[in-house]
Motif scaffolding. Structure first.
Motif, PDB file in Angstrom:
ATOM      1  N   ASN A 153       0.831  -1.204   0.000  1.00 41.33           N
ATOM      2  CA  ASN A 153       0.000   0.000   0.000  1.00 41.33           C
ATOM      3  C   ASN A 153       0.870   1.261   0.000  1.00 41.33           C
ATOM      4  O   ASN A 153       2.037   1.231   0.386  1.00 41.33           O
TER       5      ASN A 153
ATOM      6  N   PRO B 240       1.971   4.675   1.525  1.00 42.29           N
ATOM      7  CA  PRO B 240       1.904   5.381   2.810  1.00 42.29           C
ATOM      8  C   PRO B 240       1.355   6.787   2.646  1.00 42.29           C
ATOM      9  O   PRO B 240       1.595   7.440   1.620  1.00 42.29           O
ATOM     10  N   LEU B 241       0.605   7.246   3.638  1.00 41.82           N
ATOM     11  CA  LEU B 241       0.107   8.616   3.611  1.00 41.82           C
ATOM     12  C   LEU B 241       1.283   9.590   3.697  1.00 41.82           C
ATOM     13  O   LEU B 241       2.348   9.262   4.215  1.00 41.82           O
TER      14      LEU B 241
ATOM     15  N   GLN C 177      -1.707   2.099   5.250  1.00 39.35           N
ATOM     16  CA  GLN C 177      -1.385   3.457   4.823  1.00 39.35           C
ATOM     17  C   GLN C 177      -0.702   4.230   5.950  1.00 39.35           C
ATOM     18  O   GLN C 177       0.128   5.097   5.708  1.00 39.35           O
ATOM     19  N   LYS C 178      -1.086   3.912   7.187  1.00 40.99           N
ATOM     20  CA  LYS C 178      -0.526   4.564   8.354  1.00 40.99           C
ATOM     21  C   LYS C 178      -0.798   3.670   9.559  1.00 40.99           C
ATOM     22  O   LYS C 178      -1.881   3.101   9.682  1.00 40.99           O
TER      23      LYS C 178
ATOM     24  N   CYS D  63      -6.088   1.174   6.266  1.00 44.62           N
ATOM     25  CA  CYS D  63      -5.635   0.535   5.026  1.00 44.62           C
ATOM     26  C   CYS D  63      -6.236   1.158   3.776  1.00 44.62           C
ATOM     27  O   CYS D  63      -5.953   0.698   2.669  1.00 44.62           O
ATOM     28  N   GLY D  64      -7.070   2.209   3.925  1.00 43.18           N
ATOM     29  CA  GLY D  64      -7.718   2.764   2.749  1.00 43.18           C
ATOM     30  C   GLY D  64      -8.573   1.709   2.075  1.00 43.18           C
ATOM     31  O   GLY D  64      -9.212   0.889   2.739  1.00 43.18           O
TER      32      GLY D  64
ATOM     33  N   HIS E  21     -13.381   1.665   3.089  1.00 40.47           N
ATOM     34  CA  HIS E  21     -12.067   1.697   3.713  1.00 40.47           C
ATOM     35  C   HIS E  21     -12.087   0.768   4.920  1.00 40.47           C
ATOM     36  O   HIS E  21     -13.100   0.664   5.610  1.00 40.47           O
TER      37      HIS E  21
END
Length: 427
Positions: free
Chosen positions: A107, A109-110, A332-333, A356-357, A381
């Motif tokens: 994924n 990352p933000l 993602q974070k 995880c979006g 999400h």
């Protein structure tokens, strides 16, 4: 799983994100395969158009009495039919190759996630409570448990091998109390729905939450092809697989207290004493299913729910945001919560909460229908977190509440689950 169209339009963005993660994967191979697929689909469409035109010509030729033209055109249609069938087979092969490649890409990352290579790049964002002070040298949990005769590693090893523990008497009771307390906290105070899910799942469930195919070595598989869950995240997140939810039903919040099973591949020599790293352990899991607009706020809420458990237990901890090189494949974070263990004189992870979006949702085909819109359904999400790991919470309680005589005080919030017992090992 990432959207192939997004990758095609944002190849440089993807490569930069993968570089931040320290991943050796590149967009180039997937973009080339996608271009190959698009060119092939164009050829298929051309052949199908040619077949349709030729089929019309057959009728006209027969109507006009031109048998030779009809026969020749019929042969052309037959050739095109074979060509199309072979082309459709090749299309499936290319699709499978693309999907296999997509499954290896982590994924994105933000932007606010710190860049780093490993855990040294993680950033502390909160420090809660204070370290307990002792007027004696605090012991580690296994020293306390063995001295009490309530924690047995030798018998566990004889029946199951290393990385298993037998808990007895009041320590077994304390472990059970911790799990019950966590679930009660999450259901009563934070609105999570308790679920008792399957512990055995099929390949597609683990693919949906990204454990397969990349992390098969970390899992235990049964002889009939099913897998023991490494975390209830798998079962809880897959509750919405292949569904289209109404936006009004979101967010969905699930919690489950289950055993988790992990092979601990690659951890040889790490945490071999005690029960910090086990093949089998209990965990109170948290899973949320949300809209894209609310997932980041839900991430903060979920982390606060996990932190509340430790605060109620009177345990000192810190919360860190993981850097790009230390975060999980589908995240993602991620926030890690690390509890203080005085016996080790160290912080150890006890919870990990990730947003995880739509990464998992794409793999599960989990969508929702936006309220008041005629637009196509959108991917949900997903979020998951430990609320918390029961075995590590047991270790933390033992080490933080130990007394000089080797007994262990029971935290007040756990006493109702322990029949009012105030101390383990009291004379």
């Amino acid at each position: 799983m990432l959207d192939i169209k997004w990758i095609r339009d944002n190849a440089e963005v993807l490569d930069e994100a993968l570089k931040r993660r320290g991943s050796a994967v590149s967009s180039s191979e997937i973009v080339l395969l996608d271009e190959k697929r698009r060119q092939h689909l164009k050829s298929l469409q051309d052949w199908q158009s040619q077949r349709n035109e030729a089929s019309k010509l057959i009728g006209k030729a027969k109507a006009s009495g031109d048998a030779a033209l009809a026969d020749e055109t019929m042969r052309t249609v037959a050739d095109l039919k074979t060509k199309i069938q072979d082309g459709e087979k090749l299309e499936r092969e290319i699709d499978a190759e693309i999907n296999a490649l997509l499954a290896t890409i982590p994924n994105i990352p933000l932007a606010e996630v710190p860049t780093g290579a490993d855990e040294s790049g993680n950033v502390e964002i909160r420090l809660v409570g204070e370290k307990r002070s002792f007027d004696f040298q605090p012991k580690e949990h296994f020293e306390l448990g063995e001295a009490l005769g309530l924690m047995d590693f030798e018998r566990a090893a004889r029946m199951s091998g290393s990385r298993f523990t037998v808990l007895r008497g009041d320590l077994a009771r304390l472990e059970r109390a911790l799990g019950q307390f966590m679930v009660e906290t999450h259901t009563r105070e934070f609105g999570y729905e308790e679920v008792s899910p399957p512990l055995l799942v099929r390949d597609e469930a683990l693919f949906g939450t990204s454990q397969l195919p990349k992390f098969s070595e970390d899992l235990f598989q049964t002889t009939d092809g099913r897998w023991l869950i490494p975390t209830a995240e798998v079962s809880l997140t897959n509750l919405v697989r292949e569904e289209i939810l109404d936006e009004a039903s979101l967010p969905l919040r699930f919690t489950a207290l289950t055993p988790s099973f992990r092979s601990e591949a690659g951890s040889a020599g790490r945490d071999t004493r005690g029960m910090l790293r086990q093949h089998q352990f209990y965990k109170a899991e948290l899973v949320s299913i949300t809209t894209p607009e609310t997932s980041l706020a839900e991430h903060e809420r979920m982390t606060a729910a996990a932190e509340a458990v430790l605060t109620k237990l009177g345990l000192h901890f810190r919360t860190v945001v993981l850097c790009t090189g230390d975060m999980g494949f589908s995240s993602q974070k991620t926030y890690d919560i690390e509890v203080w263990l005085p016996g080790q004189n160290a912080y150890r992870e006890i919870s990990s909460c990730s947003v995880c979006g739509d990464f998992q949702a794409r793999r599960m085909n989990a969508r929702y229908r936006p309220a008041g819109e005629k637009a196509a359904p959108r991917f949900v999400h997903t979020l998951n977190g430990s609320g918390t790991a029961v075995g590590r919470a047991l270790i933390a309680v033992m080490e933080n509440y130990q007394q000089q005589d080797g007994s262990i005080l029971v935290p007040e919030v756990l006493r109702p689950f322990m029949g009012g017992l105030e101390r383990i090992g009291a004379n």
